[in-house]
Design an enzyme around this catalytic site. Structure first.
Site, PDB file in Angstrom:
ATOM      1  N   ASN A   1       0.874  -1.173   0.000  1.00  0.00           N
ATOM      2  CA  ASN A   1       0.000   0.000   0.000  1.00  0.00           C
ATOM      3  C   ASN A   1       0.912   1.224   0.000  1.00  0.00           C
ATOM      4  OD1 ASN A   1      -1.772   2.051   0.502  1.00  0.00           O
ATOM      5  ND2 ASN A   1      -2.720   1.104   2.300  1.00  0.00           N
TER       6      ASN A   1
ATOM      7  N   ARG B   1      -2.488  -2.107  -3.546  1.00  0.00           N
ATOM      8  CA  ARG B   1      -3.685  -1.288  -3.369  1.00  0.00           C
ATOM      9  C   ARG B   1      -3.601  -0.106  -4.329  1.00  0.00           C
ATOM     10  NH1 ARG B   1      -4.921   3.169   1.090  1.00  0.00           N
ATOM     11  NH2 ARG B   1      -7.087   3.519   0.544  1.00  0.00           N
TER      12      ARG B   1
ATOM     13  N   HIS C   1     -12.692   2.950   0.088  1.00  0.00           N
ATOM     14  CA  HIS C   1     -12.675   1.899   1.131  1.00  0.00           C
ATOM     15  C   HIS C   1     -13.388   0.633   0.653  1.00  0.00           C
ATOM     16  CE1 HIS C   1     -12.760   5.370   4.309  1.00  0.00           C
ATOM     17  NE2 HIS C   1     -11.506   4.971   4.125  1.00  0.00           N
TER      18      HIS C   1
ATOM     19  N   HIS D   1     -17.628   2.112   7.990  1.00  0.00           N
ATOM     20  CA  HIS D   1     -16.163   2.083   8.116  1.00  0.00           C
ATOM     21  C   HIS D   1     -15.773   3.423   8.735  1.00  0.00           C
ATOM     22  CE1 HIS D   1     -11.975   1.191   6.535  1.00  0.00           C
ATOM     23  NE2 HIS D   1     -11.913   2.483   6.836  1.00  0.00           N
ATOM     24  N   LEU D   2     -15.527   3.405  10.047  1.00  0.00           N
ATOM     25  CA  LEU D   2     -15.251   4.650  10.768  1.00  0.00           C
ATOM     26  C   LEU D   2     -13.804   4.649  11.229  1.00  0.00           C
ATOM     27  CD1 LEU D   2     -18.499   4.745  13.008  1.00  0.00           C
ATOM     28  CD2 LEU D   2     -18.211   5.512  10.639  1.00  0.00           C
TER      29      LEU D   2
ATOM     30  N   ARG E   1     -11.456  15.715   7.509  1.00  0.00           N
ATOM     31  CA  ARG E   1     -12.228  16.093   6.317  1.00  0.00           C
ATOM     32  C   ARG E   1     -13.658  16.449   6.710  1.00  0.00           C
ATOM     33  NH1 ARG E   1     -11.016  10.709   3.235  1.00  0.00           N
ATOM     34  NH2 ARG E   1      -8.866  10.598   3.924  1.00  0.00           N
TER      35      ARG E   1
ATOM     36  N   GLY F   1     -14.719   2.505  14.532  1.00  0.00           N
ATOM     37  CA  GLY F   1     -15.819   1.526  14.549  1.00  0.00           C
ATOM     38  C   GLY F   1     -15.499   0.294  15.378  1.00  0.00           C
TER      39      GLY F   1
ATOM     40  N   GLU G   1      -7.959  -5.181   5.294  1.00  0.00           N
ATOM     41  CA  GLU G   1      -7.840  -4.866   3.872  1.00  0.00           C
ATOM     42  C   GLU G   1      -6.680  -5.624   3.232  1.00  0.00           C
ATOM     43  OE1 GLU G   1      -8.971  -0.478   3.089  1.00  0.00           O
ATOM     44  OE2 GLU G   1      -8.551  -0.582   5.224  1.00  0.00           O
TER      45      GLU G   1
END
Ligand code: AMP
Length: 398
Positions: free
Chosen positions: A7, A91, A180, A208-209, A241, A334, A385
């Site tokens: 990644n 990724r 995501h 997805h937090l 953001r 999460g 992931e």
């Protein structure tokens, strides 16, 4: 088969080696400050000590060379030679409309990924640099690109179009893409597996937090909507953001604060979200939770607004799917913030959600946090992931 998962960001590179038979991570690490001073590589073999080495890394090729050297190191390495790495999974953030699936990398695919650079100018060029460096050092090893956007390509037109002149979609492909995707796909599948139900029979909402945050609606195994848009700025309030805004605010701030569009975008991407809303208290939910528990007004306002937005998205996706069977929480917040989960679930009485407090306090497990009589099941599913990328890579190279 051992899969190297990469990644790659503009100045950092995360890596993991996953054995696809056991699905265990056998080594992982991070290269930081690539192309800057004081670069360093960390390397942790499974069950071993983390090693951090400060060493020059003028470019990504050097970073990957150091990763491969660490993996094959006779003393601490996890493979004897690079022949024991069967494939590499990369990724890639943006696959545009071209990539609805992961794909084996070749020159034509690389050119098509480059064409998506306009859509993710901060991320895709860095991903490409990482892929090129790997291809240079491992020219015969098969490589796969796994796109953050691919899972969301099943969204119907009414979910992905903006209310803008249609010519912008035709000319520039301006539409909602979502991100995501690897996490939303992994978590929704895992939820079905843990519940022992068929993925294709379920209506699932994944929250997805993390530092970046997004919600998706997965109906009968396909994503039908997600909260991020053309870029990862849309949707939920995130670490820094803003998420959804009245677009006229950009002009308003520009005039009041005498800022140009680049400065405004920096504010929306880096100075907003829970950081900005908490009057710069923190972008980290651990600090916000602590503040909330101590009665801090900035923390309280921020957590309430964050959770309300998540609950609103859940409500809109219940409408989009005409119901929901399972709601999943995942990623840093999460998975680890019971307070956030319970504040979100406080809004879900209309879905018959009843939280089991003891289950909600647990960590690190795939677990239902609702009572057995809860009409809708709420779960915590730790995302993975890297494993999802490794699985995709194996599927394509076998
Ligand atoms: P991610 O982007 O998924 O790595 O999530 C990172 C974010 O997760 C951090 O910025 C924290 O806000 C949050 N986080 C991590 N651990 C905890 C924790 N124990 N409690 C609350 N939030 C956490």
């Amino acid at each position: 088969m051992n899969i190297l998962v990469i990644n790659c960001g503009s100045s950092s590179l995360k890596y993991q080696v996953i054995n696809s038979d056991t699905e265990q991570c056998i080594a992982k690490g991070l290269c930081e400050r690539i192309g800057i001073d004081a670069s360093q590589i960390s390397y942790t073999p499974a069950g071993g000590e983390k090693e951090v080495t400060v060493t020059p890394m003028p470019d990504h090729t050097e970073a990957i060379r150091l990763v491969l050297e660490a993996l094959t190191n006779p003393r601490t390495g996890v493979v004897k030679s690079l022949d024991e790495i069967g494939a590499v999974g990369h990724r890639v953030v943006h696959g545009g409309e071209k990539f609805a699936q992961s794909t084996l990398l070749n020159d034509a695919v690389m050119a098509a990924i480059e064409e998506c650079n306009d859509l993710a100018p901060l991320h895709n060029p860095a991903n490409i640099i990482g892929i090129n460096a790997c291809r240079k050092l491992m020219p015969t090893t098969p490589m796969v690109a796994v796109f953050d956007t691919a899972f969301h390509q099943t969204m119907p037109e009414e979910a992905y179009m903006y209310g803008l002149p249609y010519e912008y979609y035709q000319k520039y492909k301006i539409r909602r893409y979502g991100f995501h995707g690897t996490s939303h796909s992994y978590v929704s599948k895992k939820a079905a597996e843990v519940l022992g139900k068929k993925y294709e029979d379920l209506k699932i909402i994944v929250c997805h937090l993390g530092n970046g945050a997004s919600v998706s609606a997965v109906k009968n195994g396909k994503c039908v909507d997600t909260s991020m848009g053309l870029t990862p700025l849309e949707g939920l309030i995130m670490g820094t953001r803003s998420g959804d805004l009245d677009p006229a605010i950009l002009e308003f701030i520009a005039h009041k604060e005498n800022k140009n569009i680049d400065e405004i975008m920096t504010i929306l991407n880096k100075k907003s979200g829970v950081l900005g809303l908490s009057d710069n208290l923190s972008s980290d939910f651990r600090d916000l939770e602590a503040g909330y528990n101590n009665g801090d007004e900035n923390a309280s306002r921020t957590l309430k607004t964050f959770c309300y937005r998540v609950a609103k998205y859940i409500g809109s996706y219940v409408a989009a799917m005409n119901g929901v069977d399972v709601i999943c929480f995942t990623a840093g917040v999460g998975e680890n913030a019971p307070l956030v989960r319970s504040m979100v679930c406080d809004y879900l009485g209309y879905l018959g959600v009843s939280i089991d407090k003891d289950a909600n306090a647990k960590r690190g497990e795939d677990i239902a946090i609702t009572t057995p009589d809860s009409r809708t099941t709420v779960m915590v599913i730790p995302t993975n992931e890297e494993l999802a990328i490794a699985r995709e890579t194996v599927r394509l190279v076998k």
